[in-house]
Each structure stands twice: as structure tokens, then as C-alpha cells.
Write a protein that holds these residues in place. Structure first.
Motif, PDB file in Angstrom:
ATOM      1  N   PRO A  45       5.681  13.506   3.524  1.00 38.54           N
ATOM      2  CA  PRO A  45       5.514  14.003   2.159  1.00 38.54           C
ATOM      3  C   PRO A  45       4.682  13.050   1.310  1.00 38.54           C
ATOM      4  N   PRO A  46       4.034  13.586   0.279  1.00 39.12           N
ATOM      5  CA  PRO A  46       3.328  12.708  -0.650  1.00 39.12           C
ATOM      6  C   PRO A  46       4.333  11.827  -1.371  1.00 39.12           C
ATOM      7  N   ALA A  47       3.852  10.740  -1.931  1.00 34.68           N
ATOM      8  CA  ALA A  47       4.762   9.794  -2.564  1.00 34.68           C
ATOM      9  C   ALA A  47       4.088   9.077  -3.724  1.00 34.68           C
ATOM     10  N   TYR A  48       4.922   8.467  -4.542  1.00 39.38           N
ATOM     11  CA  TYR A  48       4.431   7.556  -5.571  1.00 39.38           C
ATOM     12  C   TYR A  48       5.380   6.382  -5.629  1.00 39.38           C
ATOM     13  N   ALA A  49       5.018   5.377  -6.397  1.00 42.14           N
ATOM     14  CA  ALA A  49       5.868   4.196  -6.528  1.00 42.14           C
ATOM     15  C   ALA A  49       6.084   3.884  -8.001  1.00 42.14           C
TER      16      ALA A  49
ATOM     17  N   ALA B 124       0.880  -1.165   0.000  1.00 40.46           N
ATOM     18  CA  ALA B 124       0.000   0.000   0.000  1.00 40.46           C
ATOM     19  C   ALA B 124       0.916   1.213   0.000  1.00 40.46           C
ATOM     20  N   MET B 125       0.407   2.326  -0.439  1.00 41.55           N
ATOM     21  CA  MET B 125       1.236   3.520  -0.609  1.00 41.55           C
ATOM     22  C   MET B 125       0.693   4.708   0.156  1.00 41.55           C
ATOM     23  N   ARG B 126       1.590   5.659   0.402  1.00 42.21           N
ATOM     24  CA  ARG B 126       1.142   6.971   0.855  1.00 42.21           C
ATOM     25  C   ARG B 126       0.416   7.618  -0.313  1.00 42.21           C
ATOM     26  N   GLY B 127      -0.329   8.638  -0.035  1.00 41.02           N
ATOM     27  CA  GLY B 127      -1.076   9.324  -1.072  1.00 41.02           C
ATOM     28  C   GLY B 127      -0.312  10.486  -1.660  1.00 41.02           C
ATOM     29  N   THR B 128      -0.931  11.108  -2.635  1.00 46.20           N
ATOM     30  CA  THR B 128      -0.338  12.302  -3.233  1.00 46.20           C
ATOM     31  C   THR B 128      -0.873  13.567  -2.581  1.00 46.20           C
TER      32      THR B 128
ATOM     33  N   THR C 244      13.152  23.320  -4.072  1.00 50.44           N
ATOM     34  CA  THR C 244      13.934  22.291  -4.764  1.00 50.44           C
ATOM     35  C   THR C 244      13.047  21.426  -5.650  1.00 50.44           C
ATOM     36  N   ILE C 245      12.068  22.030  -6.256  1.00 47.49           N
ATOM     37  CA  ILE C 245      11.141  21.267  -7.093  1.00 47.49           C
ATOM     38  C   ILE C 245      11.857  20.750  -8.322  1.00 47.49           C
TER      39      ILE C 245
ATOM     40  N   HIS D 238       9.020   6.645  -3.862  1.00 47.93           N
ATOM     41  CA  HIS D 238       9.661   7.948  -4.044  1.00 47.93           C
ATOM     42  C   HIS D 238       8.807   9.048  -3.443  1.00 47.93           C
ATOM     43  N   ASP D 239       9.392   9.789  -2.499  1.00 49.62           N
ATOM     44  CA  ASP D 239       8.712  10.942  -1.904  1.00 49.62           C
ATOM     45  C   ASP D 239       8.840  12.145  -2.848  1.00 49.62           C
ATOM     46  N   PHE D 240       7.794  12.956  -2.880  1.00 52.61           N
ATOM     47  CA  PHE D 240       7.881  14.208  -3.634  1.00 52.61           C
ATOM     48  C   PHE D 240       8.853  15.118  -2.913  1.00 52.61           C
TER      49      PHE D 240
END
Length: 139
Positions: free
Chosen positions: A111-115, A89-93, A138-139, A129-131
Motif C-alpha cells: 500500500p502507499p504510505a506517508y510518514a 526513505a519512504m514508500r510512495g503514494t 474502509t476509507i 503509516h500505510d493508506f
């Protein structure tokens, strides 16, 4: 069910899942679900898991070819196995759920994240990967 927030799979969707897994053959299947069928041992999140978890488990185990289950909804990075099937399961955006094992829902400032999911004949690899922090420029 009126007012309920747990996931629901009607008989038609359970039948669809059974047919899809039967058609996946020996190459196996990856199942992506919004509500997780597995318990996370976090009572506030376990109340909103998939309501038909037992039917889901029966279908997945009878098929014998589910390689991995991916779920959302909980906004928490969790990995494990359920009924012999690996899961993530993942963290959300957007908002995140704090790591609280009590019967209360708490958000966190993680922080929001994706996989990124890589699949081949050898297995399934999930990179998290965390945003980047937008406030740090540092975007």
C-alpha cells in the motif's frame, strides 16, 4: 546528463547546501532530498541515487550538524545510517518498489504510505503509516 535518471547536484547547489548547513549551527539540520545519496544494496535503485554522493557526504560530514537525511525516489521503506548520519526513505503514494536485491526493477502491491516526523532536542522519530485499502470500503 542527457538520458540519466540519477540525481544531480550542480556546484551552485552544493555551495548552497554548504552555506545552509553552516548557518544551521549547533541545533543541527534535517536534509530532505529526492534522490538518496546512500546505497540501498538494491542495484536497480542504487543506479538512480544521487550522483554527487561523495560531495554531499563531504559537505555533511564537514558541517558535523546533519541530524538526519530523508529521501524519496526509491518508493521503499528503508532506514539506516550512512557515513554516521541516520536516514530514512519512504514508500510512495503511488506504485511501490519490491524488495528485490537483484539487478532488476520490480514493482509491488504494497500500500502507499506517508510518514509523520517528530523532531525535538532529544532526537528524530519517524512514524510510518500505510493508506487504508480503498477496495475494502474502509476509507
Amino acid at each position: 546528463k542527457e538520458g540519466a535518471v540519477e540525481g544531480e547536484l550542480c556546484p551552485a547547489r552544493l555551495g548552497w547546501l554548504e552555506r545552509q548547513l553552516a548557518g544551521a549551527g549547533d541545533g543541527g539540520a534535517l536534509v530532505f532530498a529526492h534522490h538518496p545519496p546512500f546505497r540501498l544494496h538494491m542495484p536497480a535503485l542504487d543506479r538512480v541515487r544521487l550522483g554527487e554522493a561523495e560531495a554531499f557526504a563531504r559537505i555533511a560530514n564537514d558541517a558535523g550538524n546533519v541530524r538526519h537525511v530523508f529521501a524519496g525516489h526509491v518508493h521503499r521503506p528503508v532506514s539506516g545510517s550512512w557515513r554516521g548520519i541516520p536516514f530514512n526513505a519512504m514508500r510512495g503514494t503511488n506504485q511501490q518498489t519490491a524488495l528485490v536485491f537483484e539487478d532488476r526493477f520490480v514493482t509491488s502491491h504494497e500500500p502507499p504510505a506517508y510518514a509523520v516526523i517528530l523532531v525535538d532536542g532529544d532526537g528524530v522519530v519517524v512514524h510510518f503509516h500505510d493508506f487504508l485499502d480503498r477496495t475494502a470500503g474502509t476509507i
